[in-house]
Design a protein around this motif. Structure first.
Motif, PDB file in Angstrom:
ATOM      1  N   ASP A   9       2.085   1.880  -3.482  1.00  0.00           N
ATOM      2  CA  ASP A   9       1.040   1.927  -4.503  1.00  0.00           C
ATOM      3  C   ASP A   9       1.187   3.215  -5.314  1.00  0.00           C
ATOM      4  OD1 ASP A   9      -1.190   1.433  -5.998  1.00  0.00           O
ATOM      5  OD2 ASP A   9      -2.608   2.107  -4.471  1.00  0.00           O
ATOM      6  N   GLU A  51      -0.976   4.787  -7.114  1.00  0.00           N
ATOM      7  CA  GLU A  51      -2.134   5.666  -7.208  1.00  0.00           C
ATOM      8  C   GLU A  51      -2.447   6.363  -5.900  1.00  0.00           C
ATOM      9  OE1 GLU A  51      -5.554   4.102  -9.088  1.00  0.00           O
ATOM     10  OE2 GLU A  51      -4.403   3.050 -10.612  1.00  0.00           O
ATOM     11  N   ASN A  52      -2.347   5.652  -4.778  1.00  0.00           N
ATOM     12  CA  ASN A  52      -2.772   6.243  -3.512  1.00  0.00           C
ATOM     13  C   ASN A  52      -1.644   6.429  -2.508  1.00  0.00           C
ATOM     14  OD1 ASN A  52      -5.431   6.203  -4.386  1.00  0.00           O
ATOM     15  ND2 ASN A  52      -5.754   4.123  -3.654  1.00  0.00           N
ATOM     16  N   GLY A  53      -0.596   5.669  -2.604  1.00  0.00           N
ATOM     17  CA  GLY A  53       0.435   5.690  -1.581  1.00  0.00           C
ATOM     18  C   GLY A  53       1.515   6.714  -1.851  1.00  0.00           C
ATOM     19  N   LYS A  56       0.829  -1.202   0.000  1.00  0.00           N
ATOM     20  CA  LYS A  56       0.000   0.000   0.000  1.00  0.00           C
ATOM     21  C   LYS A  56       0.866   1.256   0.000  1.00  0.00           C
ATOM     22  CE  LYS A  56      -4.095  -1.893   2.218  1.00  0.00           C
ATOM     23  NZ  LYS A  56      -4.961  -1.841   3.404  1.00  0.00           N
ATOM     24  N   GLY A 109       2.774   7.036  -5.427  1.00  0.00           N
ATOM     25  CA  GLY A 109       2.011   7.964  -6.272  1.00  0.00           C
ATOM     26  C   GLY A 109       2.413   9.398  -6.018  1.00  0.00           C
ATOM     27  N   ALA A 110       2.605   9.734  -4.755  1.00  0.00           N
ATOM     28  CA  ALA A 110       3.017  11.097  -4.413  1.00  0.00           C
ATOM     29  C   ALA A 110       4.389  11.406  -5.006  1.00  0.00           C
ATOM     30  CB  ALA A 110       3.036  11.272  -2.902  1.00  0.00           C
TER      31      ALA A 110
END
Length: 121
Positions: free
Chosen positions: A32, A34-36, A29, A39-40
């Motif tokens: 990840d 897209e969200n983790g 996670k 992604g940032a």
């Protein structure tokens, strides 16, 4: 006693396995895209690339503006030098005698009286 030691060893191994499973899920996670944090990091990397391009464009524009401003400043200095020479040359001209002022005619207002009619008398 061996049996208790084996049970505690199996319990410890199961606990360590469960702990590793939870850590693996959290790490997935965390990374990840897209969200983790992954992604940032990807978004921040894209923003850094955009800002780098924008900075390069701003530097090019500033360089062009600087060159243009330098050229205009040089032209203004040349024009100021020419104006200084023209003003200095005006001091060398002979002064002209002012012509006598012509007499100005004084225009008298013309008044006329009308004859009053018989009614107003």
């Amino acid at each position: 006693m061996d049996m208790i030691a084996d049970i505690l060893l199996v319990a410890g191994a199961l606990g360590a396995g469960f702990y590793c499973y939870v850590l693996a899920r959290r790490l997935t996670k965390f990374n990840d895209l897209e969200n983790g944090v992954g992604g940032a990091v990807a978004v921040l990397s894209a923003q850094v690339d955009d800002l780098t391009r924008m900075l390069a464009a701003a530097q090019a524009t500033a360089s062009d503006s600087s060159e243009s401003l330098t050229a205009l400043t040089d032209r203004a200095e040349e024009a100021a030098h020419k104006l200084e020479l023209l003003v200095a040359s005006l001091h060398d001209l002979p002064t002209q005698a002012e012509p006598d002022e012509p007499e100005q005619k004084v225009v008298q207002p013309v008044f006329s009286r009308r004859m009053a009619s018989g009614r107003d008398r």
